[in-house]
Design a protein around this motif. Structure first.
Motif, PDB file in Angstrom:
ATOM      1  N   LEU A 148      37.120  30.923  16.258  1.00 50.34           N
ATOM      2  CA  LEU A 148      35.614  31.723  16.735  1.00 50.34           C
ATOM      3  C   LEU A 148      34.761  29.867  17.659  1.00 50.34           C
ATOM      4  N   GLY A 149      34.590  29.092  18.267  1.00 50.73           N
ATOM      5  CA  GLY A 149      33.727  28.284  18.774  1.00 50.73           C
ATOM      6  C   GLY A 149      32.625  27.756  17.815  1.00 50.73           C
ATOM      7  N   ILE A 150      32.453  26.455  18.547  1.00 49.01           N
ATOM      8  CA  ILE A 150      31.238  26.628  16.764  1.00 49.01           C
ATOM      9  C   ILE A 150      31.016  24.650  17.464  1.00 49.01           C
ATOM     10  N   ASP A 151      29.479  24.194  17.952  1.00 49.80           N
ATOM     11  CA  ASP A 151      29.323  23.133  17.701  1.00 49.80           C
ATOM     12  C   ASP A 151      30.224  22.448  19.321  1.00 49.80           C
ATOM     13  N   GLY A 152      29.792  22.949  20.540  1.00 50.63           N
ATOM     14  CA  GLY A 152      30.727  22.246  21.163  1.00 50.63           C
ATOM     15  C   GLY A 152      29.512  21.906  22.514  1.00 50.63           C
ATOM     16  N   HIS A 153      29.942  21.093  23.168  1.00 47.52           N
ATOM     17  CA  HIS A 153      29.311  20.199  24.266  1.00 47.52           C
ATOM     18  C   HIS A 153      29.776  20.142  25.631  1.00 47.52           C
ATOM     19  N   ASP A 154      29.361  19.711  26.435  1.00 55.09           N
ATOM     20  CA  ASP A 154      30.221  20.381  28.062  1.00 55.09           C
ATOM     21  C   ASP A 154      30.456  18.602  28.240  1.00 55.09           C
ATOM     22  N   VAL A 155      31.847  18.688  28.721  1.00 51.20           N
ATOM     23  CA  VAL A 155      32.540  17.627  29.414  1.00 51.20           C
ATOM     24  C   VAL A 155      32.527  17.600  30.417  1.00 51.20           C
ATOM     25  N   PRO A 156      31.832  16.430  31.266  1.00 51.30           N
ATOM     26  CA  PRO A 156      31.688  15.962  32.700  1.00 51.30           C
ATOM     27  C   PRO A 156      32.309  15.814  33.721  1.00 51.30           C
ATOM     28  N   GLY A 157      32.915  16.522  34.951  1.00 44.91           N
ATOM     29  CA  GLY A 157      34.257  16.243  35.754  1.00 44.91           C
ATOM     30  C   GLY A 157      35.365  17.353  34.954  1.00 44.91           C
ATOM     31  N   THR A 158      35.364  18.276  34.474  1.00 41.59           N
ATOM     32  CA  THR A 158      36.538  19.698  34.019  1.00 41.59           C
ATOM     33  C   THR A 158      35.752  20.739  34.261  1.00 41.59           C
ATOM     34  N   GLN A 159      36.625  21.862  34.365  1.00 45.36           N
ATOM     35  CA  GLN A 159      35.788  22.995  34.785  1.00 45.36           C
ATOM     36  C   GLN A 159      36.246  23.818  32.951  1.00 45.36           C
ATOM     37  N   ALA A 172      38.764  30.284  32.655  1.00 47.44           N
ATOM     38  CA  ALA A 172      38.175  31.101  32.813  1.00 47.44           C
ATOM     39  C   ALA A 172      37.107  31.277  33.847  1.00 47.44           C
ATOM     40  N   ARG A 173      36.501  30.455  33.696  1.00 43.88           N
ATOM     41  CA  ARG A 173      35.126  30.519  35.248  1.00 43.88           C
ATOM     42  C   ARG A 173      34.637  28.657  35.250  1.00 43.88           C
ATOM     43  N   PRO A 174      35.827  28.722  36.566  1.00 42.83           N
ATOM     44  CA  PRO A 174      35.397  27.685  36.943  1.00 42.83           C
ATOM     45  C   PRO A 174      34.629  26.968  37.308  1.00 42.83           C
ATOM     46  N   GLU A 175      33.487  28.441  37.463  1.00 38.92           N
ATOM     47  CA  GLU A 175      31.688  27.315  37.979  1.00 38.92           C
ATOM     48  C   GLU A 175      31.128  26.942  37.365  1.00 38.92           C
ATOM     49  N   GLN A 176      31.633  27.054  35.827  1.00 41.23           N
ATOM     50  CA  GLN A 176      31.507  26.563  33.938  1.00 41.23           C
ATOM     51  C   GLN A 176      32.198  24.750  34.235  1.00 41.23           C
ATOM     52  N   VAL A 177      31.288  24.477  33.676  1.00 42.34           N
ATOM     53  CA  VAL A 177      31.309  23.134  32.977  1.00 42.34           C
ATOM     54  C   VAL A 177      31.976  23.112  32.028  1.00 42.34           C
ATOM     55  N   GLY A 178      33.879  22.696  31.892  1.00 45.01           N
ATOM     56  CA  GLY A 178      34.120  22.275  30.491  1.00 45.01           C
ATOM     57  C   GLY A 178      33.211  22.177  29.134  1.00 45.01           C
ATOM     58  N   LYS A 179      34.259  23.017  27.849  1.00 45.25           N
ATOM     59  CA  LYS A 179      33.870  22.715  26.663  1.00 45.25           C
ATOM     60  C   LYS A 179      34.570  22.026  26.258  1.00 45.25           C
ATOM     61  N   GLN A 180      34.255  21.187  25.069  1.00 45.02           N
ATOM     62  CA  GLN A 180      34.636  20.356  23.763  1.00 45.02           C
ATOM     63  C   GLN A 180      34.013  21.180  22.792  1.00 45.02           C
ATOM     64  N   TYR A 181      35.057  21.555  22.169  1.00 48.06           N
ATOM     65  CA  TYR A 181      34.184  21.965  20.301  1.00 48.06           C
ATOM     66  C   TYR A 181      35.185  21.508  19.553  1.00 48.06           C
ATOM     67  N   VAL A 182      34.672  22.393  18.126  1.00 48.75           N
ATOM     68  CA  VAL A 182      35.039  22.736  16.908  1.00 48.75           C
ATOM     69  C   VAL A 182      35.365  24.790  17.091  1.00 48.75           C
ATOM     70  N   VAL A 183      37.063  24.287  16.363  1.00 52.47           N
ATOM     71  CA  VAL A 183      36.974  25.668  16.588  1.00 52.47           C
ATOM     72  C   VAL A 183      37.122  26.536  14.358  1.00 52.47           C
ATOM     73  N   VAL A 184      36.615  27.187  14.654  1.00 53.70           N
ATOM     74  CA  VAL A 184      36.887  28.081  12.646  1.00 53.70           C
ATOM     75  C   VAL A 184      37.886  29.171  12.614  1.00 53.70           C
ATOM     76  N   SER A 185      38.894  29.254  12.380  1.00 52.48           N
ATOM     77  CA  SER A 185      39.520  30.091  12.187  1.00 52.48           C
ATOM     78  C   SER A 185      39.737  30.758  10.807  1.00 52.48           C
ATOM     79  N   LEU A 186      39.385  32.278  11.037  1.00 53.50           N
ATOM     80  CA  LEU A 186      39.332  33.206  10.393  1.00 53.50           C
ATOM     81  C   LEU A 186      39.996  33.862   9.798  1.00 53.50           C
ATOM     82  N   ASP A 187      39.840  34.463   8.604  1.00 48.98           N
ATOM     83  CA  ASP A 187      41.257  35.115   8.374  1.00 48.98           C
ATOM     84  C   ASP A 187      41.253  36.745   8.224  1.00 48.98           C
ATOM     85  N   SER A 188      41.698  38.017   8.129  1.00 48.16           N
ATOM     86  CA  SER A 188      41.843  39.290   8.068  1.00 48.16           C
ATOM     87  C   SER A 188      40.291  39.554   7.009  1.00 48.16           C
TER      88      SER A 188
END
Length: 220
Positions: free
Chosen positions: A173-184, A187-203
């Protein structure tokens, strides 16, 4: 079920994201905050950090009087700070080319429960697999740490790390993200790309790992 992000895949993501237009790394800064006054002539005693915060752009170390930012784009001070916190040298290994060309593209620094991968001339990525680093709590800006249950992660506001939308039932799961201008977003090219932290969970729905930076605009 997706497995934990492998070092070679993370290296590929870093190599590709480093080429994205408009992506620049912030410069390390130290921001003063309210703290006890020091009398004239007194020599202040450096404070040990009390918290490590993993953000989408780097690590922040805070103590009673200041916050120090260590951006991913400047690996050397970040690695030095982690080594000071842990108190032992890292296991240092070459990071091979993720596409199998036989080239070394960076270096991996591994302690027991934290890893820093630094590309040659490029950014770094940090993976944390413990509740504390060098005895101080490690968390995201939203307060998520290793050991946090899924319900608290979802309440903090997360999205599927790969699709960029909701889906709080995923293991990454992604969290605490922000847009990165100049990227797309891939999965959704109409949206600006994001950079974020990934949280991994176990079963069992418990956080086992924090990793940053991750983005949705670099194709592996």
């Amino acid at each position: 079920m997706r497995r934990r992000l492998a070092p070679l895949l993370v290296a590929a993501a870093l190599l590709l994201s480093g080429c994205a237009a408009g992506v620049t790394a912030p410069t390390g800064t130290t921001s003063p905050s309210a703290g006890p006054a020091v009398e004239p002539g007194a020599t202040p005693t450096p404070s040990a950090p009390s918290t490590l915060v993993l953000t989408a752009d780097g690590i922040e170390l805070t103590d009673a009087s200041e916050s120090t930012s260590l951006p991913f784009g400047e690996p050397e001070p970040l690695i030095a700070a982690v080594e000071r916190l842990v108190g032992t040298p890292a296991v240092v290994e070459d990071l091979p080319d993720p596409w199998g060309n036989g080239e070394v593209v960076g270096t991996t620094y591994t302690w027991d429960d934290i890893t820093v991968m630094a590309l040659i001339g490029g950014p770094s990525t940090v993976t944390i697999r413990t509740t504390t680093v060098g005895g101080i709590p490690a968390r995201t800006a939203s307060g998520i740490a290793v050991g946090t249950p899924r319900e608290d992660v979802v309440a903090a506001g997360v999205w599927d790390a790969w699709g960029g939308e909701g889906d709080p039932t995923g293991d990454y799961l992604g969290i605490d993200g922000h847009d990165v201008p100049g990227t797309q977003a891939l999965a959704r090219p109409e949206q600006v790309g994001k950079q974020y932290v990934v949280v991994s969970l176990d079963s069992g729905g418990v956080v086992t790992e924090l990793q940053s930076p991750v983005n949705n605009f670099s194709d592996l």
